[in-house]
Design a protein around this motif. Structure first.
Motif, PDB file in Angstrom:
ATOM      1  N   PHE C  63      -1.269   4.037  -6.243  1.00  0.00           N
ATOM      2  CA  PHE C  63      -2.334   3.191  -5.716  1.00  0.00           C
ATOM      3  C   PHE C  63      -2.853   2.218  -6.763  1.00  0.00           C
ATOM      4  O   PHE C  63      -3.210   1.089  -6.446  1.00  0.00           O
ATOM      5  N   SER C 106       5.138   3.167   6.983  1.00  0.00           N
ATOM      6  CA  SER C 106       3.780   3.311   6.474  1.00  0.00           C
ATOM      7  C   SER C 106       3.379   2.058   5.710  1.00  0.00           C
ATOM      8  O   SER C 106       4.233   1.388   5.110  1.00  0.00           O
ATOM      9  N   MET C 131      -8.734   5.203   3.037  1.00  0.00           N
ATOM     10  CA  MET C 131      -8.614   5.367   1.588  1.00  0.00           C
ATOM     11  C   MET C 131      -9.868   4.924   0.836  1.00  0.00           C
ATOM     12  O   MET C 131     -10.277   5.578  -0.106  1.00  0.00           O
ATOM     13  N   GLN C 175      -4.341   3.711   4.985  1.00  0.00           N
ATOM     14  CA  GLN C 175      -2.901   3.870   5.168  1.00  0.00           C
ATOM     15  C   GLN C 175      -2.601   3.953   6.666  1.00  0.00           C
ATOM     16  O   GLN C 175      -3.208   4.751   7.384  1.00  0.00           O
ATOM     17  N   TYR C 299       3.415  11.764   2.187  1.00  0.00           N
ATOM     18  CA  TYR C 299       2.216  12.422   1.669  1.00  0.00           C
ATOM     19  C   TYR C 299       1.274  11.395   1.058  1.00  0.00           C
ATOM     20  O   TYR C 299       1.723  10.433   0.445  1.00  0.00           O
ATOM     21  N   GLN C 300      -0.018  11.663   1.201  1.00  0.00           N
ATOM     22  CA  GLN C 300      -0.985  10.952   0.374  1.00  0.00           C
ATOM     23  C   GLN C 300      -1.867  11.990  -0.305  1.00  0.00           C
ATOM     24  O   GLN C 300      -2.372  12.918   0.347  1.00  0.00           O
ATOM     25  N   CYS C 301      -2.060  11.803  -1.603  1.00  0.00           N
ATOM     26  CA  CYS C 301      -2.964  12.707  -2.311  1.00  0.00           C
ATOM     27  C   CYS C 301      -4.406  12.342  -1.955  1.00  0.00           C
ATOM     28  O   CYS C 301      -4.873  11.237  -2.229  1.00  0.00           O
ATOM     29  N   TRP C 317       1.579  12.278  -9.141  1.00  0.00           N
ATOM     30  CA  TRP C 317       0.654  11.613  -8.221  1.00  0.00           C
ATOM     31  C   TRP C 317      -0.783  11.996  -8.549  1.00  0.00           C
ATOM     32  O   TRP C 317      -1.050  13.044  -9.136  1.00  0.00           O
ATOM     33  N   ARG C 320      -4.998   9.117  -3.938  1.00  0.00           N
ATOM     34  CA  ARG C 320      -4.606   7.872  -3.244  1.00  0.00           C
ATOM     35  C   ARG C 320      -3.145   7.496  -3.426  1.00  0.00           C
ATOM     36  O   ARG C 320      -2.676   6.560  -2.774  1.00  0.00           O
ATOM     37  N   ASP C 321      -2.420   8.177  -4.290  1.00  0.00           N
ATOM     38  CA  ASP C 321      -0.992   7.885  -4.396  1.00  0.00           C
ATOM     39  C   ASP C 321      -0.274   8.435  -3.160  1.00  0.00           C
ATOM     40  O   ASP C 321      -0.710   9.416  -2.548  1.00  0.00           O
ATOM     41  N   ILE C 322       0.819   7.777  -2.853  1.00  0.00           N
ATOM     42  CA  ILE C 322       1.609   8.133  -1.673  1.00  0.00           C
ATOM     43  C   ILE C 322       3.035   8.406  -2.129  1.00  0.00           C
ATOM     44  O   ILE C 322       3.564   7.702  -2.989  1.00  0.00           O
TER      45      ILE C 322
END
Lengths: 376, 376, 376, 376
Positions: C63, C106, C131, C175, C299-301, C317, C320-322
């Motif tokens: 992100f 996505s 997000m 997202q 996945y999103q954290c 990650w 907000r990282d995917i």
């Protein structure tokens, strides 16, 4: 109820109620009764039995005894006055609810050529199984179906239906099967007389079998919305063919020989939500093992002769005889012919038991799976 | 992708993307690309089409053209080297995935008497439809089934299966139908070779039809756990009988004449989870109206002759010809005989579309429901 | 395709195709091609792989790298021209279909306070996961829902929907997740722009959560007919509470820690027919074991930091990282904090795999269930 | 039965039985009786009623009257002797089956701190609704659940279960609800005493709520196989919150105000196969309209005060009072407070009626939907 006659169901087992009557308690019980209440421990062992004790008794109704009486009903009462001329099967343990066994009703209905009963509908589900005569027909929601011996037809919950015999037919006798006692007990029964007393045909004769009687094929894009089988009629010839075919490739059930269920082709499930039906073949000389099931069963011998042992009682039957198996009673079947198969039509309330999560079954473990016969 | 060749899918419609390329934007796009990203508005109109535009094209494969080539494959390659001798149908729009239409594969397989392919299993689901020859059989999880012309057999997802022709048979040709392209696209395909290369028979020959081919009856107390039909084989004679019976009582579908679906008798649903099948009868002279559906269809003419109009193209067919209908293309069918019925076998991916909530259909409203024919 | 460049996928394994090219065969192949056909044995080993080989590659989208570019899109293009300002995730192996992994799309969408996208509908199913920012809302078929960080909202197949940010909000990023690539591939996508471009509110704000968000209770007598969840919005606070509660009483999954599925309260099944979603908690220091599944995952954290090992690649990650996990690739997850839990939001196509009977999973047996990390 | 006392249910309506007794017929009836049969027309109008006529009567059981008697049971009998100290509700029309209404049993059970009933299992399904005290707990198949006022807990068909009150608690009273009369009537009841008389805890306390009580989330990959709800316990606080939330966005049902069903989160259906449950809120001053339903209902007032009109009888209730509505009797509810809401807990047999296809309902059309009150 006065305390003098109050029953008490004591059991001397850990976890069961075992309270002796005392003057204080009896007075307490009277106080409770005045408030529309009672003490659980006085009835707990009664209402929580270790296992089902059916109030029905095993009975065989022999057609040779009944046939004359059934036909006589046609002379005794008119269709206008009687509605239907039916001799119903009245289990000695279930006379209060007019049931043949458990919550199932059954009767033998007779009709002359040219007669036609008035159309009606009820929340109870019904079937008829043809025993003799020719020219019988049933109309279900405008769909007329012709019927011959050993054919089986549905008149489900909520359908307009009527029965008749064509002018060129012969006097007919058939077995009716219904869940009237159950639906009454559930306080869910409704009855309507058709406003025109008779239905008009709204589809080609025998539409249901022509449309839904395919072997592994059904009409595409149909919009059948009902919870019962659109096939409605199950004829004897393909039924016997199916049993014969299956018999060639299966060892059969140890308890039931070659047993097949009539199904709803839309779902693969039972023909109606409250009544299931099956036909089974006992091979020459076959003697099945005993098991017991939660559910009530009414059998008609469609072919051959033999006997069944139900809770230790031997009941002999031959073609057209009817017998019942009450819930949780051990039963086993015997084909008395060494050369001919015997076929038993059956309807039952297993769909009720299975929908409600109550079905259980158990094999008899002792004595090689066979019951000793109790002398009456 | 360099900006020089970047496509842009602008549409001048409210609610649609309509962004002109500018040097600033093109630079921005390059930056995004360096991070494994891109701007939605550059592709939105492409990936959100107004309606499906199939990449498949309508094709008819004429058996008289193919038959010789199919039989020649038996001479050209050995079963040991080729596995199976199959000429598959390669839609010009789907060569990248070896599909006959959409995500469906189909091929014509040939086999000599005495040959038997090696047993294998895959996550793809398969069926075969017999076209000519005698002595064909298929073994599915130990169940051997004998096969004649127009019989249709399943070899579902996960089953061990193998095909053969008996020593006393004649060379056989059949059509295979599979969802291999779909299962590959879903990255879900698995393949196994049977450890013994061939299966042993574990049930009487043609068990499935004997047990599950009853008319409205199925084995009681069976423990079938699979999601596909236990009937496995659908024979031509009862199929044609079912169509003939249904034709007597129905007006038929305006789009398909007398159309019946092959079903799984355990559920009333399609024969497999990813492939459905049907047989339809076009009555003498029948010309249906056009409609379009989400889903891909492969037809084989099992009887008679006629033509179909697909997206304005007339494709003529006669017995054994195969043709396809891509998704969302209008199609209508014509029986060219004034005296004989015509029958079309079809398999399709409607179970996929319906399971995923994607099925739609639409009748052609213009021109009395008939398409003008486009000259090629 | 000319014979010169024809590939051949020979394998020297019993039961697999292994045919050498010969001049005679190459000529035969050309003849087949002229009839829109081909020889199966030339491609059989390719189209019947031993197991899935995903064309997608594992990717993490950070992100901190993307945020600035996403926000810049608001300045670069107007909502009127772009429709939506979205930077989508473009898997290097799936650029042809604009997918982030497998058949899942996505993207990160940005919107300014006071903006409101035009209302539209499509056959693809969608979700959005918030997000950052404040004042975001989505309207689905007239039902307006307010949205905060880590809230998750559905805009299912066929619904009119539009997104906006209230005047008093802050710029929002969320997202989007859709099955656009799948629905396009299935040639089943439709798109409509709302005739009024914007919907009127037809229910109280946040009706869905007020009506369907009860703990074990739902509205009685409702007439919900859709195949997707009436709950529509799943808020972060009760989600985190549910995970925390479950964590207190479960050992968790060896592969996923404390994993919960978002459900449709009408059915107990997935939120939509083609997309499922889950949230999982990795407890402090947790390092799960590796398994692989048929299906694609994004996945999103939502909280914390850690890394995942996918097919031997370590992808780090933080919030907000995917990142994505392609089909049938081993994956395991690690929470890098010794004191804080980490939460991963995930959406996936398991409902597709399960509806079609294609789901399989397998634990990694070697090395204590952990993958060696492959140096890139 | 002798002919002298034989009842006759004649109706002078076309399509109904209307046969006068004659000496010949009476003799015929005796002959039939000797063969365990009877003539249908003598009972047809009785067993095929126009609509349900419940044998139950509307009753209200006032807690202020019952409480002292319930507590006295603890002194009168020991848990060892009585099993459970319960005062059960004995509908004057259903004393033969110990039912509170229809086929539903209900009782008030009391227990002292430190007591623990013996563990048992039965085919009947049960629930308990906590009325007063503290420290109550129930253990279901090894899962211990703590219970407070207005909490509702399941002990379904076939589960080992036992009730207790912790040492540091206060004397507890709760309402039991069971389908014992139904399961007995269906001849399907079984009873077992736990071999150890008491169960060991096999899961963390309150596991079910921690795992299954999420808002729109459930444990992933769980292997719950039972037909009843894994949630087992439904607490008052989130129940009241759900009602309050729903009340903000709904106009409510004209017949029931704000009515919510307790559900099984695995299926979205009723909590058990034979018993459903709901909680409803009557808003300040609310007076609902009358309707009638096939099914039997037992209500407990969980909050507030008001009255219901059932078949024309006004039954006043306040917190902890219990009343019943028999099948197919019109009923309407009134909240007597102008400022406080009133809440009614209810359990019923609608799942039975719906599974069997017997459910019907009908609004009262006359008098603005309100019943005139019949003076007793």
């Amino acid at each position: 109820m006065t305390t003098a006659t109050r029953p008490n169901y004591r059991e001397d087992v850990a976890g069961r109620a075992n309270v002796e009557d005392t003057p204080e308690l009896l007075a307490y019980y009277d106080e409770l009764a005045s408030m529309n209440t009672a003490a659980l421990w006085t009835v707990a062992n009664k209402i929580e039995p270790w296992q089902p004790q059916s109030s029905s008794v095993p009975v065989v109704w022999r057609f040779q005894d009944l046939r004359e009486h059934v036909l006589r009903s046609i002379d005794l009462v008119s269709p206008e006055k009687a509605g239907r001329r039916v001799v119903y099967l009245d289990n000695p343990g279930r006379r209060d609810v007019s049931a043949a066994v458990g919550w199932l009703y059954s009767g033998l209905q007779a009709m002359r050529p040219g007669e036609r009963a008035s159309a009606h509908a009820h929340a109870a589900s019904a079937l008829r199984f043809i025993m003799e005569g020719s020219g019988a027909y049933t109309i279900v929601d405008g769909h007329r179906m012709t019927l011959g011996a050993n054919d089986f037809v549905l008149t489900p919950n909520g359908c307009w239906h009527e029965h008749g015999v064509s002018e060129d037919g012969a006097p007919c006798i058939w077995q009716d099967g219904l869940d009237i006692p159950l639906v009454n007990a559930l306080e869910a029964n409704f009855y309507s007389v058709h406003p025109d007393l008779q239905q008009a045909d709204t589809a080609p004769v025998d539409y249901a079998v022509a449309a839904w009687g395919g072997r592994g094929l059904v009409p595409a894009n149909d919009n059948w919305q009902h919870a019962y089988s659109p096939l409605l009629k199950y004829e004897w010839a393909p039924t016997y063919e199916a049993l014969s075919n299956f018999a060639r490739v299966t060892d059969g059930s140890p308890f039931d020989g070659v047993l097949m269920d009539y199904i709803n082709p839309k779902t693969g499930g039972p023909v109606m939500q409250t009544i299931g039906a099956s036909m089974q073949m006992l091979r020459p000389g076959e003697h099945t093992k005993a098991h017991r099931q939660v559910g009530s069963f009414i059998y008609q011998c469609a072919k051959g002769k033999g006997y069944s042992i139900i809770n230790g009682q031997r009941l002999d039957w031959q073609e057209r005889d009817i017998f019942c198996v009450p819930s949780w009673m051990f039963h086993e079947h015997v084909n008395l012919s060494a050369s001919e198969d015997a076929c038993l039509f059956c309807f039952h309330d297993l769909p009720v038991m299975k929908s409600l999560g109550l079905y259980r079954e158990e094999a008899l473990k002792d004595n090689g799976g066979h019951q000793p016969i109790v002398q009456p």
